[in-house]
Design an enzyme around this catalytic site. Structure first.
Site, PDB file in Angstrom:
ATOM      1  N   CYS A   2      -8.126  -6.401   1.148  1.00 52.78           N
ATOM      2  CA  CYS A   2      -9.291  -7.274   1.273  1.00 52.78           C
ATOM      3  C   CYS A   2     -10.491  -6.691   0.561  1.00 52.78           C
ATOM      4  CB  CYS A   2      -9.684  -7.435   2.735  1.00 52.78           C
ATOM      5  SG  CYS A   2      -8.418  -8.206   3.723  1.00 52.78           S
ATOM      6  N   ARG A  27      -7.861  -5.463  -6.163  1.00 47.44           N
ATOM      7  CA  ARG A  27      -7.333  -4.959  -4.908  1.00 47.44           C
ATOM      8  C   ARG A  27      -6.175  -5.820  -4.392  1.00 47.44           C
ATOM      9  NH1 ARG A  27     -12.020  -2.112  -2.285  1.00 47.44           N
ATOM     10  NH2 ARG A  27     -11.224  -2.650  -0.249  1.00 47.44           N
ATOM     11  N   TRP A  75      -6.219 -10.222   2.190  1.00 49.78           N
ATOM     12  CA  TRP A  75      -4.784  -9.917   2.155  1.00 49.78           C
ATOM     13  C   TRP A  75      -4.322 -10.152   3.587  1.00 49.78           C
ATOM     14  CZ3 TRP A  75      -0.545  -9.487  -0.332  1.00 49.78           C
ATOM     15  CH2 TRP A  75      -0.458  -8.885  -1.586  1.00 49.78           C
ATOM     16  N   ASN A  99     -12.206  -6.455   6.998  1.00 53.08           N
ATOM     17  CA  ASN A  99     -11.038  -5.752   6.441  1.00 53.08           C
ATOM     18  C   ASN A  99     -10.449  -4.896   7.545  1.00 53.08           C
ATOM     19  OD1 ASN A  99     -11.736  -6.682   3.994  1.00 53.08           O
ATOM     20  ND2 ASN A  99     -12.216  -4.692   3.087  1.00 53.08           N
ATOM     21  N   GLY A 100      -9.126  -4.867   7.654  1.00 49.47           N
ATOM     22  CA  GLY A 100      -8.491  -3.990   8.638  1.00 49.47           C
ATOM     23  C   GLY A 100      -7.764  -4.772   9.713  1.00 49.47           C
ATOM     24  N   GLU A 484       8.537  16.624   1.382  1.00 48.21           N
ATOM     25  CA  GLU A 484       7.452  15.930   0.686  1.00 48.21           C
ATOM     26  C   GLU A 484       6.205  16.832   0.597  1.00 48.21           C
ATOM     27  OE1 GLU A 484       6.816  13.595  -1.188  1.00 48.21           O
ATOM     28  OE2 GLU A 484       4.737  13.010  -0.892  1.00 48.21           O
ATOM     29  N   LYS A 488       4.496  17.841  -2.869  1.00 44.54           N
ATOM     30  CA  LYS A 488       3.095  17.515  -3.159  1.00 44.54           C
ATOM     31  C   LYS A 488       2.356  18.769  -3.614  1.00 44.54           C
ATOM     32  CE  LYS A 488       2.809  14.298  -3.356  1.00 44.54           C
ATOM     33  NZ  LYS A 488       3.430  13.005  -3.457  1.00 44.54           N
ATOM     34  N   GLU A 491       3.491  19.776  -7.164  1.00 45.22           N
ATOM     35  CA  GLU A 491       3.051  18.833  -8.200  1.00 45.22           C
ATOM     36  C   GLU A 491       1.613  19.071  -8.648  1.00 45.22           C
ATOM     37  OE1 GLU A 491       4.809  14.409  -7.796  1.00 45.22           O
ATOM     38  OE2 GLU A 491       3.834  15.096  -5.978  1.00 45.22           O
ATOM     39  N   HIS A 507      19.654  30.736   7.739  1.00 42.23           N
ATOM     40  CA  HIS A 507      20.777  30.723   6.789  1.00 42.23           C
ATOM     41  C   HIS A 507      20.321  31.040   5.361  1.00 42.23           C
ATOM     42  CE1 HIS A 507      23.411  29.183   9.875  1.00 42.23           C
ATOM     43  NE2 HIS A 507      22.433  28.348  10.220  1.00 42.23           N
ATOM     44  N   LYS A 607       2.973   8.910 -14.102  1.00 39.93           N
ATOM     45  CA  LYS A 607       2.914   8.101 -12.873  1.00 39.93           C
ATOM     46  C   LYS A 607       4.190   7.284 -12.692  1.00 39.93           C
ATOM     47  CE  LYS A 607       1.099   6.349  -9.258  1.00 39.93           C
ATOM     48  NZ  LYS A 607       1.263   7.226  -8.091  1.00 39.93           N
TER      49      LYS A 607
HETATM   50  N1  HGA Z   1      -6.520  -8.583   9.708  1.00 42.03           N
HETATM   51  C1  HGA Z   1      -7.318  -9.408   8.836  1.00 42.03           C
HETATM   52  C2  HGA Z   1      -7.778  -8.662   7.600  1.00 42.03           C
HETATM   53  C3  HGA Z   1      -6.626  -8.200   6.740  1.00 42.03           C
HETATM   54  C4  HGA Z   1      -6.949  -7.081   5.758  1.00 42.03           C
HETATM   55  O1  HGA Z   1      -7.839  -6.250   5.933  1.00 42.03           O
HETATM   56  N2  HGA Z   1      -6.142  -6.921   4.686  1.00 42.03           N
HETATM   57  O2  HGA Z   1      -6.374  -5.889   3.735  1.00 42.03           O
HETATM   58  C5  HGA Z   1      -6.602 -10.701   8.475  1.00 42.03           C
HETATM   59  O3  HGA Z   1      -5.369 -10.784   8.551  1.00 42.03           O
HETATM   60  O4  HGA Z   1      -7.281 -11.648   8.131  1.00 42.03           O
END
Ligand code: HGA
Length: 612
Positions: A2, A27, A75, A99-100, A484, A488, A491, A507, A607
């Site tokens: 987001c 993003r 997202w 976001n989140g 890992e 890391k 690398e 061992h 990459k």
């Molecule tokens: N949970 C919220 C925001 C999603 C989000 O931060 N995506 O990166 C939603 O689903 O709208």
């Protein structure tokens, strides 16, 4: 991932918000929206599913006026990417973009519904608008309402609020997801990264964990989690995309490590229906993979992605009762493996989806009639196009050559797939699915808490940077994390490091133990902790320098045997290997910085390995 933008400006906001959202397109997102306050202070919004051109068309048809507003690219994690679920969300004059993930949204939603609030969406984010509106109704000011509301939210978030009738007020908050203030001339902005506000100003104030801020056109105030006013300083951001994208991080790798609350949240959100607490595989149309008919699972990858499959091997065996073989793609493709005629599934993991050996292995399996699935970060990649089922990771672009957020996103996706497989094979009950789905959604918050150990790990790294060899040990599902961790460190710091299963110590590798060789134990207090503790004591008895990564109970039980302990938050054993990836990344990062190596582009490495 987001994107958030907020503007308190002196010219029409909607076109500027839209432009800023375009700068955040990199993003990744699946719907978008804007809210503004018009000349009379009235709140209005426009939202559209899909790409920004849809929102642009909607705005052309039904323009939004006013010089102040907030915008969002979403997202979807909770609720499908429909126009109805798109942000900004509104409730009684409060609008918010988020976001989140709000982990306790179900409880809050029930509570607010009982108090008469009507919800329009399936999102966790809408809860925030209602919560703040409820506080306003109780007589609080906007600032008090947000402060009190934040205290009720569990999970990870970056937020921007706009209030009806308050054209000179924006409020932002950050916990787990980044947010910055842009300071303009008689204007003020909020952005999920400096790129969002780049054309408006080069003066940026980066909020720290738990901070929230109150913006007017001429002034801003930042508060910490305890509500104390704090000065976070102004960073002058240089122009030029790459520099801007790094924000106030020194390296892309560091930025990507710190993005993990966000990148795991997005990935988990694509698999877990948080409302129903079930796991649904994206893109599985039912017959792409019928898990109940699979008799053996081959997981094939290279490098760090291979270690993700090594962790997932434990999950698929334990939770889905599925016999698993993991292999390195460059070995698998040439060793003429005997593959089953029926019931075989080959699962490939690759960040870029272009890894040459992995692609060759995929084609080999297809030629031999196996069903194929691919966990990839680039949905348009060749591996994604050729596999029967694509299981996306939503880590966003990873620039640092040493993989960090792509690895934890791969683990998050594989964890969800293992639950889905377990359910489909009747190896897991519905209650277990519910429990595990819930545990998985707690991961972003726990990563956030773990990232707060950064300074302790940096101090530890100064010591490790002097070593010429480092040993990493882990048991069970943490053995691949030890591998890992060693990879890391090799690398990016060029220090020789080896990962071993703790039980293998006697061992062979125990011969290497001396005062000069740090030994990093990846050992949360789980069913195997006592075994790890014996190994730890064997090392300490030989004057080896023990570094213990564990939780409160593990650190307590180890007493003074370790030279250093890094105490992670307690977590369910299921997600522990994902969480414990974070300190091994931070350790490698800080050792490399201490040694002055080229962290983002280590010598000889590429990459995306598109050659053999
Ligand atoms: N949970 C919220 C925001 C999603 C989000 O931060 N995506 O990166 C939603 O689903 O709208």
């Amino acid at each position: 991932m987001c994107g958030i933008i907020g503007i308190l400006g002196s010219e029409p906001a909607a076109p500027r918000l839209l432009d800023a959202l375009k700068r955040l397109e990199y993003r990744g997102y699946d719907s978008a929206g804007i809210a503004t306050l018009d000349e009379t202070g009235k709140l209005d919004r426009r939202r559209a599913p899909g790409k920004l051109k849809n929102l642009e068309a909607e705005l052309a048809e039904r323009p939004l006026s006013g010089n102040q507003g907030i915008g969002h690219t979403r997202w979807a994690t909770h609720g499908s990417p429909t126009v109805g679920n798109a942000h900004p969300h509104v409730s009684a004059g409060v609008s918010v973009v988020h976001n989140g993930i709000i982990e306790n949204f179900r409880e809050l939603r029930e509570e607010l519904e009982a108090r008469g609030h009507t919800f329009e969406t399936e999102t966790d984010s809408e809860t925030i608008a209602h919560l703040i509106a409820d506080n306003l109704k109780a007589g609080m000011s906007e600032t008090e309402a947000v402060k009190a509301g934040l205290a009720r939210l569990e999970g990870a978030f970056a937020l921007a609020f706009l209030f009806e009738g308050r054209p000179d007020l924006l409020i932002g908050a950050r916990k787990g997801s980044p947010l910055a203030i842009g300071v303009g001339e008689g204007e003020m902005y909020l952005g999920s990264d400096a790129l969002a506000v780049a054309p408006f100003t080069n003066k940026v104030v980066y909020l720290e964990e738990g901070d929230w801020c109150v913006l007017a056109r001429e002034a801003y105030t930042v508060f910490n989690e305890d509500g104390e006013e704090v000065d976070r300083g102004v960073t002058l951001v240089q122009g030029g995309g790459a520099m801007v994208e790094k924000g106030n991080y020194r390296h892309f790798m560091q930025k990507e490590i710190f993005e993990q609350p966000d990148s795991t949240a997005r990935t988990i959100g694509a698999y877990v229906n948080a409302l129903k607490q079930t796991v649904e595989l994206p893109g599985n149309n039912g017959d792409a993979i019928n898990w109940s008919k699979i008799t053996s699972l081959y997981m094939i990858a290279c490098g760090t992605a291979h270690y993700a499959t090594r962790v997932a091997e434990y999950w698929f065996e334990q939770m889905a009762g599925l016999p698993v073989k993991t292999d390195i793609a460059s070995e698998f493709r040439y060793r003429e493996p005997a593959l089953p005629k029926e019931g075989g599934l080959a699962l490939f993991v690759s960040q870029s989806g272009e890894t040459a050996d992995t692609l060759a292995a995929l084609r080999y399996c297809k030629e031999h009639g196996l069903k194929t699935a691919a966990v990839v970060n680039v949905p348009t990649s060749t591996i994604a196009r050729e596999a029967d089922l694509v299981l996306p990771t939503l880590a966003g672009p990873e620039i640092g050559v040493a993989s960090t957020k792509a690895f934890t996103a791969q683990l998050s996706a594989l964890a969800a797939v293992a639950i889905a497989a377990g359910r489909a094979r009747d190896a897991l009950s519905q209650d277990e699915e519910t429990r595990l789905a819930k545990v998985l959604t707690e991961l972003p918050r726990l990563i956030s808490t773990t990232l707060a150990l950064d300074e302790d790990i940096e101090a530890l790294a100064r010591d490790i940077a002097k070593a010429t060899d480092v040993i990493y040990l882990g048991r069970g599902v943490h053995y691949p994390i030890a591998l890992e961790g060693a990879l890391k460190l090799k690398e990016i710091s060029y220090i020789h490091a080896e990962g071993y299963a703790s039980g293998e110590l006697k061992h062979g590798p125990i011969a290497l133990i001396d005062e000069e060789t740090p030994v990093v134990f990846v050992a949360p207090y789980d069913a195997l902790f006592d075994k790890s503790l014996s190994n730890l004591q064997e090392v300490a008895a030989r004057r080896g320098e023990v570094i213990l990564l564990s939780d409160s109970r593990g650190v307590k039980a180890a007493g003074d045997a370790p030279a250093h302990c890094v105490e992670l938050p307690d977590c369910d054993a299921f997600i522990a290997p994902i969480l414990y990836s974070v300190p091994v990344q931070l350790l490698a990062y800080h050792v490399a910085v201490e040694k002055g190596t080229d962290v983002d582009q280590p010598r000889n490495l590429a990459k995306s390995v598109t050659v053999e």
